[in-house]
Design an enzyme around this catalytic site. Structure first.
Site, mmCIF file in Angstrom:
data_model
loop_
_atom_site.group_PDB
_atom_site.id
_atom_site.type_symbol
_atom_site.label_atom_id
_atom_site.label_comp_id
_atom_site.label_asym_id
_atom_site.label_seq_id
_atom_site.Cartn_x
_atom_site.Cartn_y
_atom_site.Cartn_z
ATOM 1 N N LYS A 178 0.583 -1.387 -0.373
ATOM 2 C CA LYS A 178 -0.167 0.138 -0.653
ATOM 3 C C LYS A 178 0.672 0.797 -0.625
ATOM 4 O O LYS A 178 0.847 2.393 -0.343
ATOM 5 C CB LYS A 178 -1.469 0.210 1.295
ATOM 6 C CG LYS A 178 -1.877 1.565 1.442
ATOM 7 C CD LYS A 178 -2.740 1.156 0.010
ATOM 8 C CE LYS A 178 -3.432 2.557 0.581
ATOM 9 N NZ LYS A 178 -4.803 3.086 -0.621
ATOM 10 N N LYS A 246 -1.089 11.751 5.777
ATOM 11 C CA LYS A 246 -0.968 10.488 6.581
ATOM 12 C C LYS A 246 -0.100 9.350 5.134
ATOM 13 O O LYS A 246 0.363 8.559 6.489
ATOM 14 C CB LYS A 246 -2.285 10.176 6.987
ATOM 15 C CG LYS A 246 -1.793 8.962 7.513
ATOM 16 C CD LYS A 246 -2.896 8.119 7.438
ATOM 17 C CE LYS A 246 -3.358 6.983 6.491
ATOM 18 N NZ LYS A 246 -4.442 6.335 7.170
HETATM 19 P P1 NAD Z 1 -13.289 7.532 8.172
HETATM 20 O O1 NAD Z 1 -11.910 8.758 8.857
HETATM 21 O O2 NAD Z 1 -13.912 8.060 7.216
HETATM 22 O O3 NAD Z 1 -13.456 6.691 8.991
HETATM 23 C C1 NAD Z 1 -12.565 5.847 10.040
HETATM 24 C C2 NAD Z 1 -13.270 5.517 11.524
HETATM 25 O O4 NAD Z 1 -12.746 4.695 12.205
HETATM 26 C C3 NAD Z 1 -14.425 6.033 12.124
HETATM 27 O O5 NAD Z 1 -15.810 6.618 11.824
HETATM 28 C C4 NAD Z 1 -14.339 6.757 13.632
HETATM 29 O O6 NAD Z 1 -15.812 7.334 14.297
HETATM 30 C C5 NAD Z 1 -13.906 5.222 13.102
HETATM 31 N N1 NAD Z 1 -12.681 4.995 14.989
HETATM 32 C C6 NAD Z 1 -11.683 5.833 14.704
HETATM 33 N N2 NAD Z 1 -10.679 5.261 15.780
HETATM 34 C C7 NAD Z 1 -11.637 4.575 16.559
HETATM 35 C C8 NAD Z 1 -11.431 3.535 17.496
HETATM 36 N N3 NAD Z 1 -10.199 3.988 17.954
HETATM 37 N N4 NAD Z 1 -12.667 2.647 17.864
HETATM 38 C C9 NAD Z 1 -13.644 2.630 17.199
HETATM 39 N N5 NAD Z 1 -13.831 3.533 15.926
HETATM 40 C C10 NAD Z 1 -12.731 4.611 15.486
HETATM 41 O O7 NAD Z 1 -11.429 7.093 7.808
HETATM 42 P P2 NAD Z 1 -12.165 6.031 6.227
HETATM 43 O O8 NAD Z 1 -11.979 7.295 4.533
HETATM 44 O O9 NAD Z 1 -12.590 5.028 6.616
HETATM 45 O O10 NAD Z 1 -10.098 5.402 6.011
HETATM 46 C C11 NAD Z 1 -10.321 4.332 6.529
HETATM 47 C C12 NAD Z 1 -8.804 3.491 6.924
HETATM 48 O O11 NAD Z 1 -9.203 3.423 5.002
HETATM 49 C C13 NAD Z 1 -7.496 4.669 6.705
HETATM 50 O O12 NAD Z 1 -6.760 3.689 6.533
HETATM 51 C C14 NAD Z 1 -7.568 5.418 5.302
HETATM 52 O O13 NAD Z 1 -5.940 5.504 5.078
HETATM 53 C C15 NAD Z 1 -7.746 4.121 4.351
HETATM 54 N N6 NAD Z 1 -8.071 4.076 3.148
HETATM 55 C C16 NAD Z 1 -8.981 5.381 3.229
HETATM 56 C C17 NAD Z 1 -9.610 5.100 1.122
HETATM 57 C C18 NAD Z 1 -10.664 6.325 0.871
HETATM 58 O O14 NAD Z 1 -10.692 7.342 -0.011
HETATM 59 N N7 NAD Z 1 -10.972 7.477 2.353
HETATM 60 C C19 NAD Z 1 -9.084 4.661 0.509
HETATM 61 C C20 NAD Z 1 -7.870 3.754 0.732
HETATM 62 C C21 NAD Z 1 -8.167 3.845 2.075
#
Ligand code: NAD
Length: 299
Positions: A178, A246
């Site tokens: 990744k 990040k």
């Molecule tokens: P986001 O911020 O929308 O969602 C994260 C969720 O985790 C939130 O609902 C938050 O409340 C919850 N959370 C945080 N800490 C927590 C804990 N200790 N216990 C329980 N829940 C907790 O983020 P996202 O966009 O869904 O991304 C998630 C992961 O996927 C990241 O690592 C991101 O880099 C990766 N990612 C994102 C994308 C994208 O397009 N958004 C694409 C590929 C990968």
């Protein structure tokens, strides 16, 4: 099945954000009993309305399921959800499998896998690519590191969320893959943005330049998709600049840890830092072009 959400077939899902929520819906739709947990009540209520059971803590969730999936923002969040006092490992049983689908540091992923293994729990790192659309459509690319037998066991669950599902290698290999993915995307965005700025400064139509480049060896999906965003001035996310930053942090850390010089990544990392400093954190990562335009004196 969804009315009997516990047991070895049941799946736990922690982290129901932009990615996790639609991924969890797809797991439920595929027929797996599902137990969910998030710090925010709203996405938990949404999944509960679709037939999932809500858990009070990651530990309580782990006690009710065979496999735990995580999709959290960054390394400290995964550390807290796994190793905190009410974390997954506080409720897990030997033989259980945890699949971390967050994008985090490969170094931390390896450390966490060793911590879990000391308790008889197998941790796979399985970050994803494909964005919100891929998450909603169940067409993510999923890159997995860790024990091959555990991978074979959870493959049917991953198949509910992704299309390209690859076991890359040992623990951490998914996160390294990744990081490589994010390097290629970010450095390409910077290159395409530079090209568009040069065209504009030289009085040549950037739309025509993009069209010409799309037909040759310079073709890329970044040139196609983000190039179009540059022209349309569409910087609504998409993939937020703060997440791109990040992920480049993660790449730079990995470069330091494994002695791989990443000179172009370092530069683009700094440029994304500058974009964040001038208020672009929540914009799409294609907004990097606005920073280069500013440097070039384009109003
Ligand atoms: P986001 O911020 O929308 O969602 C994260 C969720 O985790 C939130 O609902 C938050 O409340 C919850 N959370 C945080 N800490 C927590 C804990 N200790 N216990 C329980 N829940 C907790 O983020 P996202 O966009 O869904 O991304 C998630 C992961 O996927 C990241 O690592 C991101 O880099 C990766 N990612 C994102 C994308 C994208 O397009 N958004 C694409 C590929 C990968």
């Amino acid at each position: 099945m969804a009315d009997q959400p516990t047991g070895p077939m049941a799946i736990g899902f922690i982290g129901l954000g932009i990615m996790g929520r639609p991924m969890a819906h797809n797991v439920l739709r595929a027929g797996f009993p599902l137990v969910v947990y998030d710090l925010q009540p709203e996405p938990v209520d949404d999944l509960a309305a679709a037939g999932a059971r809500a858990a009070d803590s990651p530990a309580a969730l782990a006690q009710q399921v065979g496999v735990v999936l995580l999709c959290l923002p960054d390394s400290p969040d995964v550390q807290a959800a796994l190793c905190g006092p009410q974390g997954v490992l506080a409720g897990a049983r030997p033989g259980q499998i945890v699949v971390d689908m967050s994008t985090i540091s490969p170094v931390v992923a390896r450390e966490l896998a060793a911590t879990a293994a000391a308790q008889g729990v197998t941790l796979l790192d399985a970050p994803v690519s494909g964005g919100q659309v891929g998450a909603a459509q169940g067409t993510l690319s999923i890159m997995v590191g860790g024990d091959a037998a555990a991978f074979a066991q959870v493959r049917p669950v991953l198949a509910a969320m992704g299309k390209t599902i690859l076991h890359i290698g040992a623990s951490g290999a998914g996160q390294v893959t990744k990081a490589c993915n994010q390097i290629v995307i970010a450095v390409t965005i910077e290159a395409v943005a530079e090209a568009m700025v040069l065209a504009a400064k030289a009085g040549v139509d950037p739309a025509q330049v993009r069209q010409a480049l799309l037909g040759g060896y310079a073709y890329s999906r970044v040139l196609e998709g983000h190039g179009e965003r540059f022209l349309a001035r569409n910087f609504a996310p998409g993939f937020r600049t703060r997440l791109q930053y990040k992920d480049l942090n993660i790449a730079m850390d990995a470069g330091r840890a494994y002695a791989a010089p990443l000179p172009a990544t370092a530069l683009v990392h700094q440029l994304y830092g500058a974009l964040m400093a001038r208020g672009g954190a929540e914009q799409d990562h294609s907004a990097l072009v606005t920073l280069l335009e500013e440097l070039a004196g384009i109003k």
